[in-house]
Design a protein around this motif. Sequence first.
Motif: not given
Lengths: 357, 304
Positions: A97-101, A124-134, A262-268
């Motif tokens: 979710i965070m990656g998508a946001i 890149i920001t999507g991956a960063f969002g997921g990374f940050l949340w993890a 990234m998966a979230g970003l590709f989906e959104v």
Amino acid sequence: MIILEKRANPSQVWAFATPVLAVVLTMIVGGILFAALGKNPFVTIRTIFLDPLFSEFAWFYRPQLMIKGAPLVLIAIGLSFGFRAGVWNIGAEGQYIMGAIFGAAVGLALYPMELRLIFPAMVITGAFGGFLWAMIPGLLRVKFGTNEILVSLMLVYVAEQLLASMALGAMRNPDGMGFPGSRNLAQYASATSWINESAGMHWGVVTAFIAVIFAYVTLARHMFGFQVRLAGQSPRAAAFAGVNPQRLVLICLGVSGALAGMAGLFEVAGPAGQISIDFNVGYGFTAIIVAFLGRLHPVGILLAGGLMALTYIGGEIAQSNLGLPGAAIQLLQGMLLFFLLAVDVLTNYRIRIGGTA
Amino acid sequence: MDLSSINPILLLASLMVAATPILLAAIGELVVERAGVLNLGVEGMMITGAVCGFVVAVGTGSPWLGFGGAAIGGALLALLFGILTQYLLSNQVATGLALTLFGLGLSALIGQGYIGIKAPSFPDWHIPLLGDIPVIGPIVFQHDPMVYVGLILVAAIWWFLNKTQGGLVLRAVGENHDAAHALGYKVIRVRLLAIMFGGACAGLGGAYLSLVRVPQWTEGMTAGAGWIALAIVVFAGWKPWRLLLGAYLFGGVTVLQLNLQAAGLAIPVEYLSMSPYIATIVVLVIMSSGRAPGSLSRIFHASR
């Protein structure tokens, strides 16, 4: 009397056979369940497992297979590193979710500018969002010894609330006449992840395949892959071999978070199209099943992701054609993981029948 | 915003109600973990209990039978976990997750005909004399019976673990299963019983949500309550009395944020709804000081 005897080494044969056995057992028990629900078990099983591939409408379903499978494989690959090393990130749904946001925020902020760099920046920001949340459960575990299972899971619920707030507030489509949900990124040429929509090709599919190859090479050939395997099999030996456990925790969580993001970003930016309240559909949790069903092995995960995508699509067909309740598919997926864990005993133990040996 | 609309007595009274489902599930999980088993399937057992309790209560018209059905449903699901982890020696973390995923699917399937129905009412007890005490009466002594069942369970589990031989055996099994086995205790039997007890408690907690707190059946209605119960066991350092503190702390945050939502605080609803989960994380970080049982989540296999 039945006695279990520990094998010196896990059985190679059973390591391959147990996932297949688990699928067969799931089909049998699932069939009994469908019969109890008043459906023809044979027709239902065929609809779920075969029709998406071989029916006359298969041309329509096959692209769907890639669309559903890509996020599952991408997330599961990331999780498999941690699961091997005993780092339990079960909050991939939140990182997704965070990656998508995060990613969508970039795309939405730059709308309607047309620039080739927009989509890569979103990835890149999507991956960063997921990374940050993890990193939240990662750093808390490293610094304070907090249980990463519970923290990563709590953060799923936090991310879901944040998603709702975004869909209703900050990211709401200004031209949407007050309806919740953002602008449609799939229709924004510089931001869409689609490569060829009718063929089911988007950048997530490509990335999933790259991730499989990358993970395979890392595990088989790279020092980090060795450390992951060692830490999982024998933490003490890993400590003697100079594995830094804290670094391992952070890398495992970081990688899985970035891939889920990234998966979230590709989906959104593709199949879902927009940030909406019900954007997440549980891929992050199903990916846990995929990772185990694929024996935490990249190639296995690819196959397991395909199978799980099949049950999603077959489940939808069974829902519309046979009136099978949607929950039955969720149950079937849970059952599959159960059976896999149950028959896995054959991989590590030998069964002796009879008295004392 | 009108903070004066929040009545502190009502707030404290509803805090006890909000804490009860978590408390019930957590006390069961505490026993399971003291026996050396980590069952991450609390969420799945809770939601199964919620739907079983609701179906039985609606079918029979009796909430008490509903709670009985919920306990049985939760225990049966837990038994599945027990067989897998104790006899088939599966990984407890993975099996617990499977139990949650399975329970969510199972409950949605069982409950599909029950959406939108109201549960039979479960009246509050007005305890004579005690309930008439000003301030304390409405806060502590005017609840439904399950609130007290939860409290009695905590006391009973404390007594069982610390004052009885059975409790000693259970703790021995949890601390060092090889030593307990060498002393002739039936490790697997003790653990199976603990697991089923944990399932029954989680089932009761779930049914409290669907029969008292909401009281309706909706899919996924536990919304992480089972995970919060797991967190509270860690927070409590595996001690029953501290569990009470954790559950009330959580109940307090939940009730307070609901009241603030109703009072129309300037913070968006979504951010208030996050607060119980964030509070749980904060509490986990600050308070994870207790020592876990020695054999927690390790696989027991008696080799000869």
